[in-house]
Design an enzyme around this catalytic site. Structure first.
Site, PDB file in Angstrom:
ATOM      1  N   THR A  40       1.157  -1.269  -0.041  1.00  0.00           N
ATOM      2  CA  THR A  40       0.233  -0.154   0.151  1.00  0.00           C
ATOM      3  C   THR A  40       0.655   1.015  -0.151  1.00  0.00           C
ATOM      4  O   THR A  40       0.597   2.524   0.039  1.00  0.00           O
ATOM      5  CB  THR A  40      -0.944  -0.113   1.072  1.00  0.00           C
ATOM      6  OG1 THR A  40      -0.017   0.231   2.507  1.00  0.00           O
ATOM      7  CG2 THR A  40      -2.487  -1.044   1.353  1.00  0.00           C
ATOM      8  N   HIS A  45       7.097   0.079   6.533  1.00  0.00           N
ATOM      9  CA  HIS A  45       7.259   0.886   8.052  1.00  0.00           C
ATOM     10  C   HIS A  45       7.839  -0.126   9.014  1.00  0.00           C
ATOM     11  O   HIS A  45       7.894  -1.202   9.438  1.00  0.00           O
ATOM     12  CB  HIS A  45       6.395   1.614   7.931  1.00  0.00           C
ATOM     13  CG  HIS A  45       5.047   0.941   8.094  1.00  0.00           C
ATOM     14  ND1 HIS A  45       4.522   0.274   9.299  1.00  0.00           N
ATOM     15  CD2 HIS A  45       4.204   0.695   7.186  1.00  0.00           C
ATOM     16  CE1 HIS A  45       3.739   0.078   9.147  1.00  0.00           C
ATOM     17  NE2 HIS A  45       2.869  -0.017   7.967  1.00  0.00           N
ATOM     18  N   HIS A  48       5.824  -3.583  10.247  1.00  0.00           N
ATOM     19  CA  HIS A  48       6.206  -4.681   9.318  1.00  0.00           C
ATOM     20  C   HIS A  48       7.562  -5.065   9.846  1.00  0.00           C
ATOM     21  O   HIS A  48       7.629  -6.097   9.524  1.00  0.00           O
ATOM     22  CB  HIS A  48       6.562  -4.867   8.044  1.00  0.00           C
ATOM     23  CG  HIS A  48       5.171  -3.962   7.040  1.00  0.00           C
ATOM     24  ND1 HIS A  48       5.554  -2.898   6.997  1.00  0.00           N
ATOM     25  CD2 HIS A  48       3.675  -4.065   7.121  1.00  0.00           C
ATOM     26  CE1 HIS A  48       4.445  -2.577   6.081  1.00  0.00           C
ATOM     27  NE2 HIS A  48       4.180  -3.494   6.128  1.00  0.00           N
ATOM     28  N   LYS A  82      -9.130  -0.945   9.949  1.00  0.00           N
ATOM     29  CA  LYS A  82      -9.435  -0.054   9.602  1.00  0.00           C
ATOM     30  C   LYS A  82     -11.335   0.621   9.635  1.00  0.00           C
ATOM     31  O   LYS A  82     -11.836   0.010   9.256  1.00  0.00           O
ATOM     32  CB  LYS A  82      -9.056   0.589   8.419  1.00  0.00           C
ATOM     33  CG  LYS A  82      -8.191  -0.455   7.823  1.00  0.00           C
ATOM     34  CD  LYS A  82      -6.705   0.813   7.600  1.00  0.00           C
ATOM     35  CE  LYS A  82      -5.622   0.520   7.150  1.00  0.00           C
ATOM     36  NZ  LYS A  82      -4.794   0.558   8.551  1.00  0.00           N
ATOM     37  N   ARG A  86     -10.543   1.671   2.275  1.00  0.00           N
ATOM     38  CA  ARG A  86      -8.992   2.516   1.999  1.00  0.00           C
ATOM     39  C   ARG A  86      -9.322   3.054   0.597  1.00  0.00           C
ATOM     40  O   ARG A  86      -9.686   2.754  -0.268  1.00  0.00           O
ATOM     41  CB  ARG A  86      -7.988   1.316   1.501  1.00  0.00           C
ATOM     42  CG  ARG A  86      -7.694   0.422   2.531  1.00  0.00           C
ATOM     43  CD  ARG A  86      -7.101  -0.302   2.262  1.00  0.00           C
ATOM     44  NE  ARG A  86      -6.609  -0.966   3.554  1.00  0.00           N
ATOM     45  CZ  ARG A  86      -5.150  -1.458   4.504  1.00  0.00           C
ATOM     46  NH1 ARG A  86      -4.168  -0.573   4.087  1.00  0.00           N
ATOM     47  NH2 ARG A  86      -5.116  -1.587   5.689  1.00  0.00           N
ATOM     48  N   GLN A 173      -7.187 -13.722   1.140  1.00  0.00           N
ATOM     49  CA  GLN A 173      -6.382 -14.100   1.684  1.00  0.00           C
ATOM     50  C   GLN A 173      -6.040 -15.316   2.044  1.00  0.00           C
ATOM     51  O   GLN A 173      -4.976 -16.048   1.842  1.00  0.00           O
ATOM     52  CB  GLN A 173      -6.456 -13.465   2.840  1.00  0.00           C
ATOM     53  CG  GLN A 173      -4.712 -13.227   3.693  1.00  0.00           C
ATOM     54  CD  GLN A 173      -5.132 -12.385   5.092  1.00  0.00           C
ATOM     55  OE1 GLN A 173      -5.195 -11.445   4.669  1.00  0.00           O
ATOM     56  NE2 GLN A 173      -4.192 -12.887   5.746  1.00  0.00           N
ATOM     57  N   ASP A 194      -3.960  -8.125  14.193  1.00  0.00           N
ATOM     58  CA  ASP A 194      -5.372  -7.842  13.353  1.00  0.00           C
ATOM     59  C   ASP A 194      -5.563  -8.614  12.038  1.00  0.00           C
ATOM     60  O   ASP A 194      -6.439  -8.686  11.492  1.00  0.00           O
ATOM     61  CB  ASP A 194      -3.834  -6.403  13.151  1.00  0.00           C
ATOM     62  CG  ASP A 194      -3.231  -6.020  11.838  1.00  0.00           C
ATOM     63  OD1 ASP A 194      -1.826  -7.012  12.250  1.00  0.00           O
ATOM     64  OD2 ASP A 194      -3.249  -5.359  11.018  1.00  0.00           O
ATOM     65  N   LYS A 229       0.011   2.648  19.654  1.00  0.00           N
ATOM     66  CA  LYS A 229       1.302   2.535  19.079  1.00  0.00           C
ATOM     67  C   LYS A 229       2.830   2.630  18.625  1.00  0.00           C
ATOM     68  O   LYS A 229       2.618   4.022  18.527  1.00  0.00           O
ATOM     69  CB  LYS A 229       0.106   2.899  17.625  1.00  0.00           C
ATOM     70  CG  LYS A 229       0.062   1.153  16.154  1.00  0.00           C
ATOM     71  CD  LYS A 229      -0.055   1.303  14.697  1.00  0.00           C
ATOM     72  CE  LYS A 229      -1.403   0.365  14.349  1.00  0.00           C
ATOM     73  NZ  LYS A 229      -1.871   0.342  13.835  1.00  0.00           N
ATOM     74  N   LYS A 232       5.163   6.108  15.180  1.00  0.00           N
ATOM     75  CA  LYS A 232       4.342   7.174  15.090  1.00  0.00           C
ATOM     76  C   LYS A 232       5.331   8.685  15.419  1.00  0.00           C
ATOM     77  O   LYS A 232       6.101   8.652  16.182  1.00  0.00           O
ATOM     78  CB  LYS A 232       2.956   7.435  15.735  1.00  0.00           C
ATOM     79  CG  LYS A 232       1.818   5.933  15.471  1.00  0.00           C
ATOM     80  CD  LYS A 232       1.096   7.127  14.104  1.00  0.00           C
ATOM     81  CE  LYS A 232      -0.364   5.638  14.352  1.00  0.00           C
ATOM     82  NZ  LYS A 232       0.170   5.228  13.096  1.00  0.00           N
ATOM     83  N   THR A 233       5.744   8.857  13.977  1.00  0.00           N
ATOM     84  CA  THR A 233       6.796  10.170  14.501  1.00  0.00           C
ATOM     85  C   THR A 233       5.754  11.663  13.641  1.00  0.00           C
ATOM     86  O   THR A 233       4.778  11.999  13.204  1.00  0.00           O
ATOM     87  CB  THR A 233       8.469  10.146  13.965  1.00  0.00           C
ATOM     88  OG1 THR A 233       7.672  10.378  12.746  1.00  0.00           O
ATOM     89  CG2 THR A 233       8.723   8.894  13.530  1.00  0.00           C
TER      90      THR A 233
END
Ligand code: TYR
Length: 409
Positions: A40, A45, A48, A82, A86, A173, A194, A229, A232-233
């Site tokens: 995606t 990131h 993963h 989500k 998306r 999947q 998830d 989480k 996250k920056t």
């Protein structure tokens, strides 16, 4: 040798698994397993990274990982967890993302002699015939059961709801697992927690259709001690791509984790032996900083290589510890044209990635969080003047942790 599931448990990876006793038996022999990654974005990131580390541990223990690129599933979009649908991605974007992610993957696993495989589910999903697929696979799924699945919960509760497109994701999947069972004898799917319902779908499908053993095992998501989480920056996600997140910023993220998260991160994100992890995790007060340095160095080394890790560590020392040169500090180069047009400090804050937007930058200045060469800036409209530029440029700082050297060319 210690059982791989015990190793993964001890390091804090495991969240849930099916048929635990059977899976223990299964993993006493070399087993082919898979983890899927949907393309995606054009980079993996930090989220993963947990499955990737687990795959590496599994490979070291003699099992064969398949890294599955979701070139087919990304055409549908996984609704798991989500709240909104998306954005639909074009085939071109998806294919390009797959190429980027494939390249990143090759760093983490040993792909020589087919010891690990990379496949793309676009190869089989994109050519499916709807009616054949529904008769063959759709017939195996109970809508009643699907509707109770955790992965749809967030969507069932929203006004926009769940599109039929995304409702079919679980079938896609699940079909992957069956396909990989046929192609490579794959027996186990692993992934983030998830993904539990999607993964159960696949394991059940293989069991039902082939009457063979198939398993699912999920990993903990990377959360802080108070449940947020990680990764996250202010600039967004913590990417594994050095252009999207510089090795220095990546290093700094781990260098600055909360004391309470150090031990968990060392266990999950590095290969340090567990007695070393416990020793470092037990350090207190000023000493825990040493543990954070080890964490930052080790993770940066695994993701960006030893040289980058050394550079990042040296840059951090230069800023915090004094000594070493400033040449490794993240730098924003501004041409003199650009500088003549707009030398506002707020603009430089945005361009350097230290602030999200002009309004954020002005707010930070108003809150006294910004300095140039360690002199506080108080006027949101202030500009960077020539005399603030030393030989090494000017040092722009935001808060305690954000730094960027500004050089005018
Ligand atoms: N659904 C997974 C995710 O969003 C990716 C995935 C895709 C996993 C296909 C398995 C699979 O077969 O992270």
């Amino acid at each position: 040798m210690e059982h791989i599931l015990d190793i993964l448990k001890e390091r804090g990876f495991i969240a849930q698994m099916t048929f635990e006793d059977e899976l223990y038996e299964q993993l006493k022999s070399p087993t082919t397993f898979y983890v899927g990654f949907d393309p995606t974005a054009d980079s993996l990131h930090i989220g993963h990274y947990i499955p990737i580390m687990a795959m590496a541990h599994m490979q070291r223990a003699g099992h064969r990982p398949i890294a599955l690129m979701g070139g087919g599933t990304a055409m549908i979009g996984d609704p798991s967890g989500k709240t909104d649908m998306r954005k639909m991605l074009t085939v071109e974007t998806i294919d390009q993302n797959v190429e980027c992610i494939k390249k990143q993957m090759s760093r983490f696993l040993d792909f020589s002699d087919n010891k690990a495989l990379i496949v793309n589910n676009g190869d089989w999903l994109r050519h499916l015939n709807f009616i054949d697929f529904m008769r063959d696979i759709g017939s195996q799924f109970s809508v009643n059961r699907m509707l109770t699945a955790e992965c749809y919960k967030a969507r069932m509760a929203t006004e926009n709801g769940l599109s039929f497109l995304e409702f079919t994701y679980m079938l896609m999947q699940s079909y992957d697992f069956l396909e990989l069972f046929h192609r490579y004898g794959c027996r186990l799917e692993m992934g983030g927690n998830d993904q539990w319902s999607n993964m159960l779908g696949g394991a059940d499908l293989v069991r039902k259709k082939e009457n063979e053993k198939a398993f699912a095992c999920t990993f903990q998501l990377l959360l802080t001690h108070d449940g947020r989480k990680m990764g996250k920056t202010e600039a967004g996600a913590l990417w594994l791509d050095p252009v999207k997140t510089s090795p220095y910023n990546f290093y700094q993220y781990w260098r600055n984790v909360d004391d309470k998260d150090v031990e968990k991160c060392l266990a999950l994100l590095t290969f340090l032996p567990m007695d070393e992890v416990h020793r470092l995790g037990a350090l207190k007060d000023a000493e825990i900083n040493e543990a954070k340095k080890v964490l930052a160095y080790e993770v940066t080394k695994l993701v960006h290589g030893e040289d980058e890790a050394r550079n990042a560590a040296a840059a951090a020392e230069a800023l915090f510890g004094g000594g070493a040169s400033a040449s490794n500090v993240p730098t924003l180069e501004v041409t003199s044209d650009e500088w003549t047009q707009d030398a506002r400090i707020s603009t430089l804050l945005v361009r350097s990635g230290l602030c999200k937007s002009q309004s954020d930058a002005r707010k930070q200045i108003e809150q006294n969080a910004v300095s140039v060469n360690d002199v506080k800036i108080t006027d949101p409209a202030a500009v960077l003047s020539k005399d603030q530029l030393g030989e090494d440029g000017a040092m722009l700082k935001k808060g305690k942790k954000g730094f960027c050297r500004i050089v005018v060319l």
